[in-house]
Structures are given as C-alpha cells and as structure tokens.
Write an enzyme that holds these catalytic residues in place. Structure first.
Site, PDB file in Angstrom:
ATOM      1  CG  HIS A 127      33.634  64.376  45.577  1.00  0.00           C
ATOM      2  ND1 HIS A 127      32.663  63.574  45.010  1.00  0.00           N
ATOM      3  CD2 HIS A 127      33.903  63.825  46.793  1.00  0.00           C
ATOM      4  CE1 HIS A 127      32.362  62.594  45.850  1.00  0.00           C
ATOM      5  NE2 HIS A 127      33.090  62.716  46.937  1.00  0.00           N
ATOM      6  N   GLY A 218      19.799  63.588  42.755  1.00  0.00           N
ATOM      7  CA  GLY A 218      20.613  63.180  41.608  1.00  0.00           C
ATOM      8  C   GLY A 218      21.942  62.552  41.956  1.00  0.00           C
ATOM      9  CB  THR A 219      23.913  61.489  44.492  1.00  0.00           C
ATOM     10  OG1 THR A 219      25.022  60.622  44.790  1.00  0.00           O
ATOM     11  CG2 THR A 219      22.996  61.585  45.704  1.00  0.00           C
TER      12      THR A 219
HETATM   13  C1  BJW Z   1      19.093  62.086  37.844  1.00  0.00           C
HETATM   14  C2  BJW Z   1      19.057  62.656  36.644  1.00  0.00           C
HETATM   15  C3  BJW Z   1      18.082  63.711  36.579  1.00  0.00           C
HETATM   16  C4  BJW Z   1      20.555  61.166  36.413  1.00  0.00           C
HETATM   17  N1  BJW Z   1      17.368  64.003  37.692  1.00  0.00           N
HETATM   18  N2  BJW Z   1      18.464  62.296  38.953  1.00  0.00           N
HETATM   19  C5  BJW Z   1      34.532  49.889  49.456  1.00  0.00           C
HETATM   20  C6  BJW Z   1      33.691  50.268  50.488  1.00  0.00           C
HETATM   21  C7  BJW Z   1      33.707  51.581  50.965  1.00  0.00           C
HETATM   22  C8  BJW Z   1      34.529  52.535  50.402  1.00  0.00           C
HETATM   23  C9  BJW Z   1      35.349  52.150  49.388  1.00  0.00           C
HETATM   24  C10 BJW Z   1      35.360  50.859  48.933  1.00  0.00           C
HETATM   25  N3  BJW Z   1      36.283  50.767  47.934  1.00  0.00           N
HETATM   26  C11 BJW Z   1      36.817  52.004  47.749  1.00  0.00           C
HETATM   27  C12 BJW Z   1      36.257  52.855  48.627  1.00  0.00           C
HETATM   28  C13 BJW Z   1      36.526  54.286  48.761  1.00  0.00           C
HETATM   29  C14 BJW Z   1      35.979  55.099  47.598  1.00  0.00           C
HETATM   30  C15 BJW Z   1      34.582  54.652  47.219  1.00  0.00           C
HETATM   31  O1  BJW Z   1      33.589  55.079  47.770  1.00  0.00           O
HETATM   32  N4  BJW Z   1      34.443  53.824  46.194  1.00  0.00           N
HETATM   33  C16 BJW Z   1      33.122  53.316  45.806  1.00  0.00           C
HETATM   34  C17 BJW Z   1      33.002  53.371  44.291  1.00  0.00           C
HETATM   35  C18 BJW Z   1      32.935  51.943  46.403  1.00  0.00           C
HETATM   36  N5  BJW Z   1      35.924  56.453  48.069  1.00  0.00           N
HETATM   37  C19 BJW Z   1      36.992  57.217  48.085  1.00  0.00           C
HETATM   38  O2  BJW Z   1      38.069  56.831  47.658  1.00  0.00           O
HETATM   39  C20 BJW Z   1      36.827  58.587  48.702  1.00  0.00           C
HETATM   40  N6  BJW Z   1      37.819  58.777  49.663  1.00  0.00           N
HETATM   41  C21 BJW Z   1      37.880  58.046  50.781  1.00  0.00           C
HETATM   42  O3  BJW Z   1      37.035  57.202  51.034  1.00  0.00           O
HETATM   43  O4  BJW Z   1      38.932  58.324  51.590  1.00  0.00           O
HETATM   44  C22 BJW Z   1      39.215  57.394  52.650  1.00  0.00           C
HETATM   45  C23 BJW Z   1      39.952  56.225  52.029  1.00  0.00           C
HETATM   46  C24 BJW Z   1      41.226  56.425  51.574  1.00  0.00           C
HETATM   47  C25 BJW Z   1      41.914  55.333  51.004  1.00  0.00           C
HETATM   48  C26 BJW Z   1      41.265  54.097  50.836  1.00  0.00           C
HETATM   49  C27 BJW Z   1      39.966  53.947  51.290  1.00  0.00           C
HETATM   50  C28 BJW Z   1      39.300  55.016  51.879  1.00  0.00           C
HETATM   51  C29 BJW Z   1      37.012  59.669  47.643  1.00  0.00           C
HETATM   52  C30 BJW Z   1      35.946  59.599  46.590  1.00  0.00           C
HETATM   53  C31 BJW Z   1      36.183  60.688  45.542  1.00  0.00           C
HETATM   54  C32 BJW Z   1      35.208  60.545  44.388  1.00  0.00           C
HETATM   55  N7  BJW Z   1      35.603  61.383  43.347  1.00  0.00           N
HETATM   56  C33 BJW Z   1      34.785  61.473  42.148  1.00  0.00           C
HETATM   57  C34 BJW Z   1      35.620  62.179  41.053  1.00  0.00           C
HETATM   58  C35 BJW Z   1      35.751  63.651  41.412  1.00  0.00           C
HETATM   59  C36 BJW Z   1      36.541  64.400  40.438  1.00  0.00           C
HETATM   60  C37 BJW Z   1      35.791  64.622  39.171  1.00  0.00           C
HETATM   61  O5  BJW Z   1      34.778  65.349  39.181  1.00  0.00           O
HETATM   62  O6  BJW Z   1      36.246  64.072  38.188  1.00  0.00           O
HETATM   63  O7  BJW Z   1      33.608  62.194  42.389  1.00  0.00           O
HETATM   64  S1  BJW Z   1      34.183  59.911  41.592  1.00  0.00           S
HETATM   65  C38 BJW Z   1      32.639  60.488  41.005  1.00  0.00           C
HETATM   66  O8  BJW Z   1      31.564  59.872  41.753  1.00  0.00           O
HETATM   67  C39 BJW Z   1      32.616  61.970  41.343  1.00  0.00           C
HETATM   68  C40 BJW Z   1      31.224  62.121  41.885  1.00  0.00           C
HETATM   69  O9  BJW Z   1      31.148  63.277  42.694  1.00  0.00           O
HETATM   70  C41 BJW Z   1      30.987  60.855  42.620  1.00  0.00           C
HETATM   71  C42 BJW Z   1      29.552  60.572  42.936  1.00  0.00           C
HETATM   72  O10 BJW Z   1      28.823  60.307  41.787  1.00  0.00           O
HETATM   73  P1  BJW Z   1      27.306  60.756  41.679  1.00  0.00           P
HETATM   74  O11 BJW Z   1      27.198  62.216  41.797  1.00  0.00           O
HETATM   75  O12 BJW Z   1      26.477  59.957  42.601  1.00  0.00           O
HETATM   76  O13 BJW Z   1      27.016  60.410  40.154  1.00  0.00           O
HETATM   77  P2  BJW Z   1      26.478  59.056  39.480  1.00  0.00           P
HETATM   78  O14 BJW Z   1      26.693  59.174  38.015  1.00  0.00           O
HETATM   79  O15 BJW Z   1      26.995  57.862  40.136  1.00  0.00           O
HETATM   80  O16 BJW Z   1      24.911  59.100  39.764  1.00  0.00           O
HETATM   81  C43 BJW Z   1      24.042  60.016  39.136  1.00  0.00           C
HETATM   82  C44 BJW Z   1      22.673  59.820  39.736  1.00  0.00           C
HETATM   83  O17 BJW Z   1      21.813  60.803  39.231  1.00  0.00           O
HETATM   84  C45 BJW Z   1      22.045  58.457  39.405  1.00  0.00           C
HETATM   85  O18 BJW Z   1      21.433  57.927  40.567  1.00  0.00           O
HETATM   86  C46 BJW Z   1      20.978  58.790  38.357  1.00  0.00           C
HETATM   87  O19 BJW Z   1      19.858  57.922  38.449  1.00  0.00           O
HETATM   88  C47 BJW Z   1      20.624  60.195  38.775  1.00  0.00           C
HETATM   89  N8  BJW Z   1      20.138  61.067  37.689  1.00  0.00           N
HETATM   90  N9  BJW Z   1      19.907  62.129  35.764  1.00  0.00           N
HETATM   91  C48 BJW Z   1      17.566  63.292  38.843  1.00  0.00           C
HETATM   92  N10 BJW Z   1      17.880  64.393  35.456  1.00  0.00           N
END
Ligand code: BJW
Ligand code: ZN
Length: 271
Positions: A127, A218-219
C-alpha cells in the site's frame, strides 16, 4: 464446511521448524503496540472522518489541505513510534532463518516503515509508503522523512473531532522541487479505487506461490486484493497461521489461529 482453525502452538512450532519459505502478511495490528491506531477501530477515526473518506484521490482533489493534514498526523506518529516486539520477532526470525538457507518475506499493508526499522530486509509494501511523495504533475517519486514536510503543516493535523480544517493554500502544501516543476505532491500510498503497483504485485504472487507456510498478522482482511492472499495460499493446502486479538472467524481459511496481542503471541511462536 471449513474446518475450524486450531490453536495448538506445539503443532504450529513443529510446522514452522520445517518451513523453508515463510510468507508473513501484516496489517495495522502489528503496529498497534507501537502506538499507531488501526484503521477499523474507533481510534482509527481522524476528526469526524473514517479512512475511507480521506484515503481517496477524490478526497485529495476536493480538499488537499485536509488530506495532507491527515497524512502529516500519520507521519509524525510513525516517525516517533518504535518497532514493537512483534516487528522485532519477525525481523529476528528472518535473520535466523536466512542463515539456515530458509527465506522469510514480509508482505505488509502498512506504510509506516516499522518493519524495516526493526531490521527486516525483505519487505513488500503493497500500500505504498508514508515517507515517499509523488508529484501529480511530473510523476517524480521521492523519499522524504522531513517533519513537518512543509512549514504550513507545522502543528497541524490534530485528530480531535472538535478541530477545524487548517485550509492551507494549495501553493503552501508540499510541492515538487524537480527542475522548476512545482507540481502538487501527494503521499505515495495506495488509496481506495487505485490499483496496486504491478511490479510489487508480481513479487507478491511469486512469494505466495513459493511459500510453504503463511502467517497472517494483525489484519482485518477486508481490503482487496490483500484479503485474497491468505485464502489463495490456503487453497494450495499450505498452512496459514493467523495472529489477531479478535476471536477466530468461522469463515477463516486459516489452519491455526492464535488470539491475543501479536507483540505477545508472535515472539513466543517464532522463538
Ligand atoms: C491486532 C492488534 C494486536 C489490532 N495484535 N492483532 C467490494 C468488493 C471488493 C473490492 C472492493 C469493493 N468495494 C471497493 C473495493 C476495492 C477496495 C476495497 O477492498 N474496499 C473494501 C473496504 C471493500 N480496494 C481497493 O480500492 C484497492 N485497489 C483495488 O482494488 O484496485 C482495483 C480496483 C480499482 C477500482 C475499483 C475497484 C477495484 C486499494 C486498497 C488500498 C487501501 N489503502 C489503505 C490506505 C493506505 C494509505 C494509508 O496508510 O493511509 O490501506 S486503506 C487501509 O486499510 C490501509 C490498510 O493497509 C488497509 C488494511 O487495513 P488493516 O491493516 O487490515 O487494518 P484494520 O484496522 O482494518 O485491522 C486491524 C486488525 O488488527 C484487526 O483485525 C484487529 O483485530 C487486529 N489487531 N490490534 C494483533 N495488538
Ligand atoms: Zn514534479
């Protein structure tokens, strides 16, 4: 249906001891114990917005000042943070296994550089990176750890919901310094609706295809395409071990699930 994941640490450690190519997929939870808020927790809100409202090209073009304030806040937090025991356990595991001719590759959704700062060598940042900028005009990408990144952002970015926008004029936001370009810079991270870097994705595919053990740390596994990586590995019959504070999901394709803060569970699992 899907078999329930096990929480047998002895069995996991047996599998881990035999693995030659380990893929470690990480998310915000791995940096939680470094003091960085995760995205989908209440603490993940910035002012009155969720990440989905700020991490888009549309939000940036509507209000680049607000989005820069948000990223300035993140950069300051990440710069001050220290790698956690989870980052360190992963880095130590890579160093140890590489001496034995075994490989560890980290596929991280995080943009905070904490894996590298903990000493990890093979990190795929899918990302992007908070400490890189990209010029909207000429496309130039630069590494930038300056803090604040520009004078106008000094003291800005307070996440409190009662805080109002700084409304920084666009000419005072970070600008490109390549030979008179002066284009507006954006953080070189991947926003919603944007495609991931194809070179990085090609490397990810190779790692996923080659691994004989996968850790999912942690995702929330809700953001695509990253959410598909572990299921893709599991579909080949390769064990996946999940480390998360949340209880195991009935739908999980993981073989193992270790519930708890990963700064506690990982050092034990990878020792
Ligand atoms: C612990 C803990 C501890 C806590 N020990 N555990 C519908 C269906 C399919 C796809 C889509 C859809 N609608 C839209 C989409 C596409 C979209 C998407 O997936 N959206 C979903 C929300 C549905 N994806 C995209 O747009 C991606 N691109 C793409 O698909 O391109 C093709 C396309 C183009 C045009 C249209 C459609 C498709 C790009 C995604 C980019 C995400 N970017 C971000 C921001 C990055 C910049 C920044 O840093 O600011 O990335 S969003 C944000 O979420 C960030 C993260 O990397 C990402 C993932 O989050 P993560 O790491 O999982 O964090 P959390 O907070 O969700 O979870 C934390 C976890 O840790 C939890 O489970 C806790 O329990 C746990 N935890 N403490 C262990 N101590
Ligand atoms: Zn430029």
């Amino acid at each position: 249906g899907m078999p329930h994941p096990k929480s047998d640490m002895t069995e996991f450690r047996e599998v881990f001891s035999k693995a030659k190519h380990v893929a470690i997929i990480t998310g915000a939870g791995v940096s939680a114990e470094s003091g960085l808020p995760t995205f989908r927790a209440a603490s993940g809100h910035w002012r009155k917005w969720k990440t989905q409202d700020l991490a888009t090209a549309q939000a940036f073009s509507r209000n680049p000042s607000r989005v820069w304030e948000f990223y300035h806040y993140w950069r300051e937090l990440a710069i001050r943070a220290e790698p956690s025991a989870a980052h360190r356990a992963i880095a130590e595991c890579e160093a140890r296994l590489s001496k034995q001719g075994r490989s560890v590759v980290i596929i991280t959704q995080n943009t905070d550089e904490l894996h590298r700062r903990a000493g990890s060598r093979h990190v795929l940042e899918i990302h992007g990176n908070l400490f890189r900028t990209r010029c909207l005009n000429c496309g130039d990408v630069e590494t930038n750890h300056q803090s604040p990144i520009c004078t106008a952002l000094k003291g800005k970015g307070d996440p409190d919901p009662s805080c109002s926008d700084a409304n920084i004029p666009v000419e005072d936001l970070p600008r490109c310094n390549q030979g008179g370009c002066d284009g507006l810079l954006r953080p070189d991270v991947i926003w919603f609706g944007e495609t991931l870097d194809s070179h990085v994705l090609t490397k990810v595919e190779k790692v996923l295809d080659a691994c004989d053990l996968c850790l999912l740390v942690g995702t929330a596994s809700v953001v695509f395409p990253a959410a598909l990586f572990a299921p893709q590995v599991a579909a080949r019959g390769v064990p996946v071990a999940e480390f998360n504070i949340r209880p195991r999901a009935a739908t999980s394709s993981s073989t193992y699930h270790f519930q708890g803060p990963c700064a506690t569970t990982l050092p034990n699992a990878l020792a």
